[in-house]
Design an enzyme around this catalytic site. Structure first.
Site, PDB file in Angstrom:
ATOM      1  CG  ASP A  53      97.690  55.413 -61.476  1.00  0.00           C
ATOM      2  OD1 ASP A  53      98.643  55.528 -62.244  1.00  0.00           O
ATOM      3  OD2 ASP A  53      97.845  55.221 -60.364  1.00  0.00           O
ATOM      4  CB  ALA A 100      96.668  65.067 -54.115  1.00  0.00           C
ATOM      5  NE  ARG A 101     102.313  68.208 -51.924  1.00  0.00           N
ATOM      6  CZ  ARG A 101     102.035  67.187 -50.913  1.00  0.00           C
ATOM      7  NH1 ARG A 101     100.848  67.020 -50.497  1.00  0.00           N
ATOM      8  NH2 ARG A 101     103.131  66.819 -50.170  1.00  0.00           N
ATOM      9  CG  ASP A 160      93.279  68.817 -46.240  1.00  0.00           C
ATOM     10  OD1 ASP A 160      92.980  69.561 -45.234  1.00  0.00           O
ATOM     11  OD2 ASP A 160      94.269  68.186 -45.996  1.00  0.00           O
ATOM     12  CD  GLU A 202      98.294  73.889 -48.707  1.00  0.00           C
ATOM     13  OE1 GLU A 202      97.389  73.163 -48.886  1.00  0.00           O
ATOM     14  OE2 GLU A 202      99.523  73.583 -48.852  1.00  0.00           O
ATOM     15  CG  HIS A 230      98.040  70.663 -46.286  1.00  0.00           C
ATOM     16  ND1 HIS A 230      99.001  70.912 -47.217  1.00  0.00           N
ATOM     17  CD2 HIS A 230      98.436  69.285 -46.193  1.00  0.00           C
ATOM     18  CE1 HIS A 230      99.704  70.285 -47.840  1.00  0.00           C
ATOM     19  NE2 HIS A 230      99.410  69.046 -47.198  1.00  0.00           N
ATOM     20  CB  ILE A 231      93.684  69.077 -41.087  1.00  0.00           C
ATOM     21  CG1 ILE A 231      92.442  69.011 -41.899  1.00  0.00           C
ATOM     22  CG2 ILE A 231      94.057  70.751 -40.683  1.00  0.00           C
ATOM     23  CD1 ILE A 231      90.954  69.059 -40.837  1.00  0.00           C
ATOM     24  N   GLY A 235      96.518  64.770 -43.621  1.00  0.00           N
ATOM     25  CA  GLY A 235      97.830  64.027 -43.285  1.00  0.00           C
ATOM     26  C   GLY A 235      97.882  63.954 -41.693  1.00  0.00           C
ATOM     27  CB  ALA A 236     100.338  61.955 -39.641  1.00  0.00           C
TER      28      ALA A 236
END
Length: 335
Positions: free
Chosen positions: A185, A245-246, A269, A274, A293-294, A296-297
């Site tokens: 990072d 992430a993306r 994911d 997409e 894309h699952i 996340g919340a």
């Protein structure tokens, strides 16, 4: 006096995040002189509400808060976002107005990190490869020595690209396991990584050393194809790439070639584009896991997002500083 508030997000999002308990809490923290929710900000009714509000609680589906929208909201002082990134709706006009802006990114990081932990451990055991082989030959227990290379989570190396909210939480979740954790990072110091049980290294070193690499960097112009053909080539044979992430962080064409050749595994994911085209080989490869894309919340997890925004509203009403403020200087390094 309690601030006048309005919730602005898609209908389905509103009903998912704000159950009876959270609507009741909202009504106790703020005044709702008119409809408490809207999905649009252009109609006459919406503009009347905007003229009254001091606080917006936003979420997925909120329209951009343009200069025109802000002109209709002269009393607006704060935007509490019940989701992660604010880049899709908080415009330059908001920063020029000096609005308080907060995000529930840390709340959304919890399920993403949990998904990532599960993916790391399943990748180590090569569960997706075993499942594909078993499915291809039902009823026969394939000899693991011949079917799948090196299934193990013992003393393997995990590489975290990005010590974001998610990356930091993943590092914490990995502490109980007998794994070596590396981190890359450009905004972190060695002490930051060490406090999380990780060793800070440069990106190319991480890619060469890790058995499992997981992406937690923001989507920025400079991070597009962060993992390009050259960097994917640095990964050791049999390594697994996890992306929650993306999709744009990875060169999809180059990754597809590596996975099709069987050299790399992938748990994705998010993808670029997409969703992927229906003809993409990634759907059918036995060494690739795709989910829509699952990470996340979802479901009851979304209540954390509403709670985070309501916590900020409560602090605002009491004259306290926000817990998770976002300002324009953060935009160059956050998702």
């Amino acid at each position: 006096m309690s601030p006048e508030a309005l919730v602005v997000m898609a209908r389905d999002t509103y009903h998912q995040l704000f159950d009876h308990e959270r609507r009741h809490r909202l009504a106790g923290l703020a005044r709702l002189s008119g409809p408490g929710w809207t999905a649009e900000l252009e109609s006459a009714a919406a503009r009347r509400r905007l003229s009254e509000v001091e606080v917006l609680i936003t979420g997925w589906g909120c329209p951009p808060l343009t200069a025109g929208v802000l002109a209709a909201a002269p009393r607006l002082r704060a935007v509490f976002h019940a989701a992660g990134t604010v880049k899709s709706h908080v415009t330059g006009a908001c920063w020029e107005r000096g609005l308080v802006v907060t995000s529930a990114a840390r709340a959304n990081a919890i399920p993403v990190a949990e998904y990532t932990l599960a993916a790391i451990l399943m990748a180590g055991k090569r569960a997706h490869r075993f499942a594909a082989a078993y499915r291809a030959d039902p009823g026969r227990w394939l000899p693991w020595r011949d079917a799948v290379p090196v299934p193990s989570n013992h003393r393997r190396t995990v590489g975290l690209i990005g010590l974001s909210n998610v990356g930091r939480r993943v590092a914490e979740l990995l502490r109980p396991f007998d794994l070596t954790v590396l981190a890359a990072d450009p905004h972190a110091a060695p002490a930051d990584a060490a406090a999380l049980g990780a060793t800070l290294v440069d990106l190319d070193t991480l890619l060469r050393r890790a058995d499992v690499v997981t992406l937690h960097a923001p989507e920025l112009p400079e991070t597009r194809h962060l993992l390009d053909r050259r960097r994917l080539g640095l990964l050791r044979d049999g390594a697994t790439l996890i992306n929650t992430a993306r999709g744009s962080l990875v060169d999809t064409a180059a990754l597809t070639e590596e996975c099709a050749a069987g050299r790399l595994d992938a748990i994705l994911d998010v993808t670029d584009p997409e969703p992927l085209p229906a003809a993409s080989p990634l759907y059918l490869l036995p060494n690739v896991v795709l989910t829509p894309h699952i990470a996340g919340a979802l479901g009851s997890e979304t209540h954390r997002l509403a709670d985070a925004a309501l916590d900020e509203l409560a602090r605002y009403a009491e004259g306290q500083a926000p817990l998770h403020a976002v300002d324009s200087a953060d935009l160059s390094k956050i998702a």
